[in-house]
Design a protein around this motif. Structure first.
Motif, PDB file in Angstrom:
ATOM      1  N   GLU A 211       0.847  -1.179   0.000  1.00 36.32           N
ATOM      2  CA  GLU A 211       0.000   0.000   0.000  1.00 36.32           C
ATOM      3  C   GLU A 211       0.877   1.221   0.000  1.00 36.32           C
ATOM      4  N   PRO A 212       0.639   2.178  -0.762  1.00 37.37           N
ATOM      5  CA  PRO A 212      -0.416   2.271  -1.763  1.00 37.37           C
ATOM      6  C   PRO A 212      -0.065   1.447  -3.000  1.00 37.37           C
ATOM      7  N   ARG A 213      -1.008   1.313  -3.889  1.00 41.61           N
ATOM      8  CA  ARG A 213      -0.821   0.500  -5.097  1.00 41.61           C
ATOM      9  C   ARG A 213       0.378   0.977  -5.917  1.00 41.61           C
ATOM     10  N   GLU A 214       0.606   2.283  -5.945  1.00 46.18           N
ATOM     11  CA  GLU A 214       1.728   2.843  -6.697  1.00 46.18           C
ATOM     12  C   GLU A 214       3.053   2.278  -6.186  1.00 46.18           C
ATOM     13  N   SER A 215       3.134   2.035  -4.904  1.00 47.85           N
ATOM     14  CA  SER A 215       4.337   1.439  -4.316  1.00 47.85           C
ATOM     15  C   SER A 215       4.542   0.020  -4.835  1.00 47.85           C
ATOM     16  N   ALA A 216       3.461  -0.731  -4.939  1.00 48.99           N
ATOM     17  CA  ALA A 216       3.544  -2.087  -5.481  1.00 48.99           C
ATOM     18  C   ALA A 216       3.992  -2.060  -6.937  1.00 48.99           C
ATOM     19  N   LEU A 217       3.444  -1.125  -7.717  1.00 44.43           N
ATOM     20  CA  LEU A 217       3.841  -1.001  -9.124  1.00 44.43           C
ATOM     21  C   LEU A 217       5.316  -0.659  -9.260  1.00 44.43           C
ATOM     22  N   GLU A 218       5.782   0.311  -8.465  1.00 42.46           N
ATOM     23  CA  GLU A 218       7.186   0.711  -8.519  1.00 42.46           C
ATOM     24  C   GLU A 218       8.104  -0.447  -8.131  1.00 42.46           C
ATOM     25  N   THR A 219       7.719  -1.198  -7.114  1.00 44.89           N
ATOM     26  CA  THR A 219       8.526  -2.329  -6.670  1.00 44.89           C
ATOM     27  C   THR A 219       8.588  -3.405  -7.738  1.00 44.89           C
ATOM     28  N   ALA A 220       7.461  -3.723  -8.355  1.00 39.64           N
ATOM     29  CA  ALA A 220       7.433  -4.730  -9.410  1.00 39.64           C
ATOM     30  C   ALA A 220       8.338  -4.320 -10.569  1.00 39.64           C
ATOM     31  N   GLU A 221       8.278  -3.059 -10.961  1.00 41.22           N
ATOM     32  CA  GLU A 221       9.127  -2.579 -12.047  1.00 41.22           C
ATOM     33  C   GLU A 221      10.597  -2.607 -11.654  1.00 41.22           C
ATOM     34  N   ALA A 222      10.912  -2.306 -10.401  1.00 39.13           N
ATOM     35  CA  ALA A 222      12.298  -2.366  -9.935  1.00 39.13           C
ATOM     36  C   ALA A 222      12.828  -3.796 -10.002  1.00 39.13           C
ATOM     37  N   VAL A 223      11.986  -4.751  -9.651  1.00 44.66           N
ATOM     38  CA  VAL A 223      12.393  -6.158  -9.722  1.00 44.66           C
ATOM     39  C   VAL A 223      12.652  -6.553 -11.176  1.00 44.66           C
ATOM     40  N   VAL A 224      11.773  -6.165 -12.076  1.00 42.40           N
ATOM     41  CA  VAL A 224      11.955  -6.489 -13.498  1.00 42.40           C
ATOM     42  C   VAL A 224      13.261  -5.885 -14.007  1.00 42.40           C
ATOM     43  N   ARG A 225      13.522  -4.636 -13.684  1.00 40.46           N
ATOM     44  CA  ARG A 225      14.769  -3.991 -14.129  1.00 40.46           C
ATOM     45  C   ARG A 225      15.993  -4.720 -13.582  1.00 40.46           C
ATOM     46  N   GLU A 226      15.941  -5.132 -12.324  1.00 37.11           N
ATOM     47  CA  GLU A 226      17.073  -5.843 -11.718  1.00 37.11           C
ATOM     48  C   GLU A 226      17.298  -7.190 -12.403  1.00 37.11           C
ATOM     49  N   VAL A 227      16.242  -7.928 -12.669  1.00 40.77           N
ATOM     50  CA  VAL A 227      16.379  -9.222 -13.356  1.00 40.77           C
ATOM     51  C   VAL A 227      16.915  -9.009 -14.770  1.00 40.77           C
ATOM     52  N   GLU A 228      16.437  -7.975 -15.458  1.00 40.20           N
ATOM     53  CA  GLU A 228      16.942  -7.684 -16.800  1.00 40.20           C
ATOM     54  C   GLU A 228      18.428  -7.322 -16.764  1.00 40.20           C
ATOM     55  N   THR A 229      18.864  -6.628 -15.717  1.00 41.03           N
ATOM     56  CA  THR A 229      20.287  -6.312 -15.555  1.00 41.03           C
ATOM     57  C   THR A 229      21.101  -7.590 -15.431  1.00 41.03           C
ATOM     58  N   TRP A 230      20.626  -8.508 -14.609  1.00 37.01           N
ATOM     59  CA  TRP A 230      21.330  -9.778 -14.434  1.00 37.01           C
ATOM     60  C   TRP A 230      21.282 -10.618 -15.706  1.00 37.01           C
ATOM     61  N   GLU A 231      20.185 -10.543 -16.434  1.00 38.20           N
ATOM     62  CA  GLU A 231      20.095 -11.265 -17.697  1.00 38.20           C
ATOM     63  C   GLU A 231      21.196 -10.784 -18.647  1.00 38.20           C
ATOM     64  N   LYS A 232      21.386  -9.474 -18.746  1.00 35.87           N
ATOM     65  CA  LYS A 232      22.434  -8.935 -19.615  1.00 35.87           C
ATOM     66  C   LYS A 232      23.821  -9.406 -19.195  1.00 35.87           C
ATOM     67  N   ARG A 233      24.045  -9.517 -17.886  1.00 37.78           N
ATOM     68  CA  ARG A 233      25.352  -9.955 -17.375  1.00 37.78           C
ATOM     69  C   ARG A 233      25.593 -11.451 -17.593  1.00 37.78           C
ATOM     70  N   LEU A 234      24.543 -12.243 -17.456  1.00 38.88           N
ATOM     71  CA  LEU A 234      24.712 -13.688 -17.452  1.00 38.88           C
ATOM     72  C   LEU A 234      24.385 -14.383 -18.769  1.00 38.88           C
ATOM     73  N   SER A 235      23.588 -13.750 -19.592  1.00 35.28           N
ATOM     74  CA  SER A 235      23.080 -14.428 -20.782  1.00 35.28           C
ATOM     75  C   SER A 235      24.130 -14.529 -21.885  1.00 35.28           C
ATOM     76  N   THR A 236      24.085 -15.634 -22.574  1.00 32.55           N
ATOM     77  CA  THR A 236      24.936 -15.829 -23.752  1.00 32.55           C
ATOM     78  C   THR A 236      24.079 -15.856 -25.015  1.00 32.55           C
ATOM     79  N   TRP A 237      22.829 -15.455 -24.919  1.00 33.89           N
ATOM     80  CA  TRP A 237      21.921 -15.490 -26.057  1.00 33.89           C
ATOM     81  C   TRP A 237      22.285 -14.422 -27.042  1.00 33.89           C
TER      82      TRP A 237
END
Length: 69
Positions: A43-69
Motif C-alpha cells: 500500500e499504496p498500489r503505486e508502491s507495489a507497481l514501482e517495486t514490481a518494475e524495480a524487480v523487473v529492471r534488476e532481473v533484466e540487468t542480471w540477464e544482460k550480465r549472465l546471458s549468452t543469447w
C-alpha cells in the motif's frame, strides 16, 4: 529501492504497513528464456507497481550480465 529491500518485499520480510488488505500487483515478463511472474502486495498500489518494475529492471540487468543469447 535497493535490491535487498526489493527481495525483502518479495519474500514478505518487510514490516507490514498496518493495513488489513494491501493492494496486489502481478507483473509478467519474458526474461532468460522463460516467463517471470512477480506478485507484490503493498500500500499504496503505486508502491507495489514501482517495486514490481524495480524487480523487473534488476532481473533484466542480471540477464544482460549472465546471458549468452
Amino acid at each position: 529501492m535497493t535490491p535487498l529491500a526489493t527481495l525483502a518485499l518479495i519474500l514478505g520480510l518487510a514490516p507490514a504497513s498496518g493495513s488489513a488488505s494491501p493492494d496486489s500487483v502481478v507483473r509478467r515478463t519474458h526474461v532468460m528464456g522463460t516467463q517471470l511472474t512477480i506478485a507484490i502486495w503493498a500500500e499504496p498500489r503505486e508502491s507495489a507497481l514501482e517495486t514490481a518494475e524495480a524487480v523487473v529492471r534488476e532481473v533484466e540487468t542480471w540477464e544482460k550480465r549472465l546471458s549468452t543469447w
